[in-house]
Write an enzyme that holds these catalytic residues in place. Structure first.
Site, mmCIF file in Angstrom:
data_model
loop_
_atom_site.group_PDB
_atom_site.id
_atom_site.type_symbol
_atom_site.label_atom_id
_atom_site.label_comp_id
_atom_site.label_asym_id
_atom_site.label_seq_id
_atom_site.Cartn_x
_atom_site.Cartn_y
_atom_site.Cartn_z
ATOM 1 N N ASP A 6 -5.219 2.517 10.832
ATOM 2 C CA ASP A 6 -6.606 2.243 11.158
ATOM 3 C C ASP A 6 -6.672 1.904 12.651
ATOM 4 O O ASP A 6 -6.693 2.812 13.475
ATOM 5 C CB ASP A 6 -7.039 1.081 10.244
ATOM 6 C CG ASP A 6 -8.516 0.765 10.294
ATOM 7 O OD1 ASP A 6 -9.310 1.706 10.394
ATOM 8 O OD2 ASP A 6 -8.875 -0.415 10.231
ATOM 9 N N GLY A 58 0.764 -1.240 0.000
ATOM 10 C CA GLY A 58 0.000 0.000 0.000
ATOM 11 C C GLY A 58 0.795 1.291 0.000
ATOM 12 O O GLY A 58 0.388 2.290 -0.573
ATOM 13 N N GLU A 70 3.698 4.575 5.709
ATOM 14 C CA GLU A 70 2.534 3.683 5.646
ATOM 15 C C GLU A 70 1.430 4.330 4.816
ATOM 16 O O GLU A 70 1.392 5.550 4.659
ATOM 17 C CB GLU A 70 2.054 3.479 7.077
ATOM 18 C CG GLU A 70 1.588 2.183 7.586
ATOM 19 C CD GLU A 70 1.144 1.044 6.704
ATOM 20 O OE1 GLU A 70 1.093 1.119 5.463
ATOM 21 O OE2 GLU A 70 0.785 0.024 7.305
ATOM 22 N N ASP A 71 0.542 3.522 4.281
ATOM 23 C CA ASP A 71 -0.582 4.069 3.527
ATOM 24 C C ASP A 71 -1.659 4.613 4.467
ATOM 25 O O ASP A 71 -2.138 5.727 4.300
ATOM 26 C CB ASP A 71 -1.166 3.031 2.548
ATOM 27 C CG ASP A 71 -1.514 1.695 3.204
ATOM 28 O OD1 ASP A 71 -1.275 1.521 4.417
ATOM 29 O OD2 ASP A 71 -2.038 0.822 2.487
ATOM 30 N N ARG A 98 -5.555 0.031 -6.397
ATOM 31 C CA ARG A 98 -4.351 0.709 -5.888
ATOM 32 C C ARG A 98 -3.874 1.797 -6.842
ATOM 33 O O ARG A 98 -3.274 2.786 -6.441
ATOM 34 C CB ARG A 98 -3.198 -0.295 -5.720
ATOM 35 C CG ARG A 98 -3.403 -1.310 -4.613
ATOM 36 C CD ARG A 98 -2.092 -2.049 -4.353
ATOM 37 N NE ARG A 98 -2.285 -3.295 -3.635
ATOM 38 C CZ ARG A 98 -2.359 -3.412 -2.312
ATOM 39 N NH1 ARG A 98 -2.272 -2.325 -1.553
ATOM 40 N NH2 ARG A 98 -2.518 -4.579 -1.747
ATOM 41 N N PHE A 158 -14.178 3.243 4.272
ATOM 42 C CA PHE A 158 -13.200 2.394 3.615
ATOM 43 C C PHE A 158 -12.739 3.074 2.335
ATOM 44 O O PHE A 158 -13.541 3.367 1.445
ATOM 45 C CB PHE A 158 -13.752 0.999 3.322
ATOM 46 C CG PHE A 158 -12.654 0.029 2.974
ATOM 47 C CD1 PHE A 158 -11.907 -0.568 3.974
ATOM 48 C CD2 PHE A 158 -12.336 -0.241 1.652
ATOM 49 C CE1 PHE A 158 -10.848 -1.426 3.676
ATOM 50 C CE2 PHE A 158 -11.278 -1.101 1.328
ATOM 51 C CZ PHE A 158 -10.546 -1.696 2.340
HETATM 52 P P1 IMP Z 1 -4.322 -1.407 11.247
HETATM 53 O O1 IMP Z 1 -3.381 -2.432 11.804
HETATM 54 O O2 IMP Z 1 -5.738 -1.679 11.655
HETATM 55 O O3 IMP Z 1 -3.912 0.014 11.534
HETATM 56 O O4 IMP Z 1 -4.371 -1.693 9.702
HETATM 57 C C1 IMP Z 1 -3.693 -0.985 8.766
HETATM 58 C C2 IMP Z 1 -3.827 -1.695 7.434
HETATM 59 O O5 IMP Z 1 -5.206 -2.025 7.180
HETATM 60 C C3 IMP Z 1 -3.420 -0.790 6.302
HETATM 61 O O6 IMP Z 1 -2.044 -0.885 6.001
HETATM 62 C C4 IMP Z 1 -4.306 -1.275 5.172
HETATM 63 O O7 IMP Z 1 -3.682 -2.356 4.502
HETATM 64 C C5 IMP Z 1 -5.565 -1.777 5.836
HETATM 65 N N1 IMP Z 1 -6.642 -0.761 5.805
HETATM 66 C C6 IMP Z 1 -7.197 -0.128 6.857
HETATM 67 N N2 IMP Z 1 -8.151 0.729 6.479
HETATM 68 C C7 IMP Z 1 -8.204 0.635 5.126
HETATM 69 C C8 IMP Z 1 -9.010 1.319 4.128
HETATM 70 O O8 IMP Z 1 -9.865 2.179 4.387
HETATM 71 N N3 IMP Z 1 -8.754 0.973 2.834
HETATM 72 C C9 IMP Z 1 -7.812 0.053 2.470
HETATM 73 N N4 IMP Z 1 -7.045 -0.597 3.374
HETATM 74 C C10 IMP Z 1 -7.246 -0.309 4.685
HETATM 75 MG MG MG Z 2 -3.909 -3.554 2.590
#
Ligand code: IMP
Ligand code: MG
Length: 174
Positions: A101, A42, A97-98, A163, A150
């Protein structure tokens, strides 16, 4: 299920914000080399776009992690799928990071990277969903804070697709 994407942040606005972050990073790292680590897949769009606007020397490395989650949620159990090519000892490391969340993936990754004794360790994310945070993460550079929706595009995927969109869009499933 029908998939529909609506624009959340337009291409020009994404580029403009990334330019500002790049300029800030260039100031903060004056006299240093920034070792940028992109979290695959990402972050690759954001990483390359950001690097264009950084005027101090830049080196790159990549890491790939898998979080044993489903498509829209991470579980918190992080596994390294591809490790870094180079050691971090003594380097000024910027993790890119992208999106953050729940924060689970990044808090785990930051701890892991800290253990590799970099001279400094910071975090840049294109997007942040602060309302969704479960694990605390200290973010140094944020592109945009967004609501709990999302999103896809600019590196972010829905089932590995979208992507390559040049803007950030909201994924609507109906
Ligand atoms: P976390 O561990 O919950 O912070 O997850 C982060 C990862 O979840 C990111 O690197 C994304 O791969 C995925 N992710 C979380 N929210 C989204 C979204 O809105 N769109 C696409 N991928 C997401
Ligand atoms: Mg992902």
């Amino acid at each position: 299920m029908a998939e529909e994407v609506s624009v959340l942040v337009a291409e020009e606005d994404v580029q403009e914000r990334i330019r500002a972050l790049g300029e800030q990073i260039s100031k903060d790292y004056e006299g240093k080399t920034v070792h940028i680590i992109g979290v695959l897949k990402g972050a690759c769009y954001f990483m390359c776009a950001l690097a264009r606007y950084i005027s101090v020397p830049v080196t790159f490395d990549f890491m790939s992690v898998s979080s044993y989650g489903d498509d829209t949620k991470s579980s918190g159990i992080v596994r390294i799928v591809k490790d870094l090519d180079e050691p971090l000892t003594g380097k000024d490391v910027l993790i890119v990071e992208d999106i953050i969340d729940s924060g689970r993936t990044l808090s785990h990754l930051m701890e892991l990277m800290k253990g590799r004794k970099p001279a400094s360790l910071k975090l840049a994310t294109l997007l942040d969903k602060p309302d969704r945070r479960v694990t605390e993460v200290n973010v140094d550079y944020t592109g945009f804070e967004i609501e709990d929706v999302f999103v896809v595009g600019f590196g972010l995927d829905y089932q590995q697709r979208y992507r390559n969109l040049p803007f950030i869009g909201i994924m609507n499933l109906s």
